[in-house]
Write an enzyme that holds these catalytic residues in place. Sequence first.
Site, PDB file in Angstrom:
ATOM      1  N   CYS A 159     -96.204  26.464  16.481  1.00 46.03           N
ATOM      2  CA  CYS A 159     -95.335  27.624  16.272  1.00 46.03           C
ATOM      3  C   CYS A 159     -93.950  27.418  16.876  1.00 46.03           C
ATOM      4  O   CYS A 159     -92.928  27.609  16.198  1.00 46.03           O
ATOM      5  CB  CYS A 159     -95.996  28.880  16.822  1.00 46.03           C
ATOM      6  N   PHE A 160     -93.861  27.026  18.148  1.00 42.58           N
ATOM      7  CA  PHE A 160     -92.557  26.782  18.765  1.00 42.58           C
ATOM      8  C   PHE A 160     -91.794  25.665  18.042  1.00 42.58           C
ATOM      9  O   PHE A 160     -90.598  25.814  17.759  1.00 42.58           O
ATOM     10  CB  PHE A 160     -92.712  26.442  20.250  1.00 42.58           C
TER      11      PHE A 160
END
Length: 355
Positions: A159-160
Amino acid sequence: MGYRVAVVGAAGYAGVELVRLLLAHPDFELVAATSAEDAGKAISDVYPALAGATDLFFTPHNDPVLATCDAVFLAVPHTAALKIAPSLLDSGVTVIDLSADFRLADAATYESWYGVEHTAPELLATRAFGLPELFAEDLLRAKDQRASGTATLVACAGCFPTATSLAAAPAIRLGWAREGAPIVVDAISGVTGAGKTPTARTHFCSVAENVEAYSVCRHRHTPEIEQILGLEGRVVFTPHLAPLKRGLLSTVTIPLTEDAQSLDDDAVIDAYRAAYEGHPLVDVLDAGRTPRTDSVAGTCLCQVGLAIDRRTGVLVAIGAIDNLCKGASGQAVQCANIVFGLDERRGLPLSALPV
């Protein structure tokens, strides 16, 4: 023709998000959803929001139906996919892995950051990296491989790294970043990004009315961001936890070359829009607008906002995604769509709740 699919680890937050998306998908038929803790329970009993949408029960991870599927999604912690993926691939099942186990191209880097042995390094050379807007060729190769009758492995981006890389990659690839300068990433995520099992940090009383940085200078997504952007040893990544269920906002500060400092916001935006032409799930905003997590919540979209700071000679690039959808499950479905020859938007929610 429908494709039979299953989700391993379906009771976690990313897993149940996959269940939600796959139940509504016109071309994928969800035939199994596994869970170690909830095996034997109806999915709708564990997640009442899905009542009426499915009569499936959670089954154990060794459910034999997995080997009969066209594709299996792995929504499992790191190291678990190392044990599961090889046998599925040997059975001819395409694997879409949401874990970190096959993201890093170098097994030694994985072992250094995750502190465990990588037991299937031979798969790293052939896996496709699952970030469609930046690694389209990987997924097209996987599509051709599957069409030829060979199961393929897709390692979906974290996600990051997804929000950060979509915000920064065009500038990096266009050569705008000052040689050798560190790239500073400050990113904020909702609590679902920490997984379903609560910890002292993620209990309600710890999260409510609080924002804090964590894993400073040692977060495991750092080498993945550096790998995607080609910036080994140059990313300063600081993640933060905010009192949100969903959402991830990453602000990337890129020191610019002397030539790039002459660009204005409109020129930067035009270059980004050209870079993402043909990629409908990235929305590059107009000058003066910044991304919002509530504008992408529940969707597989990424908003990108851009601004040049002439005073300091940097580009500030901001990416917003839903950490569970574009940051995990939605991106996995997007990758599966491509691998199975479908429109990448097929079955994916594209509109957030306006209020």
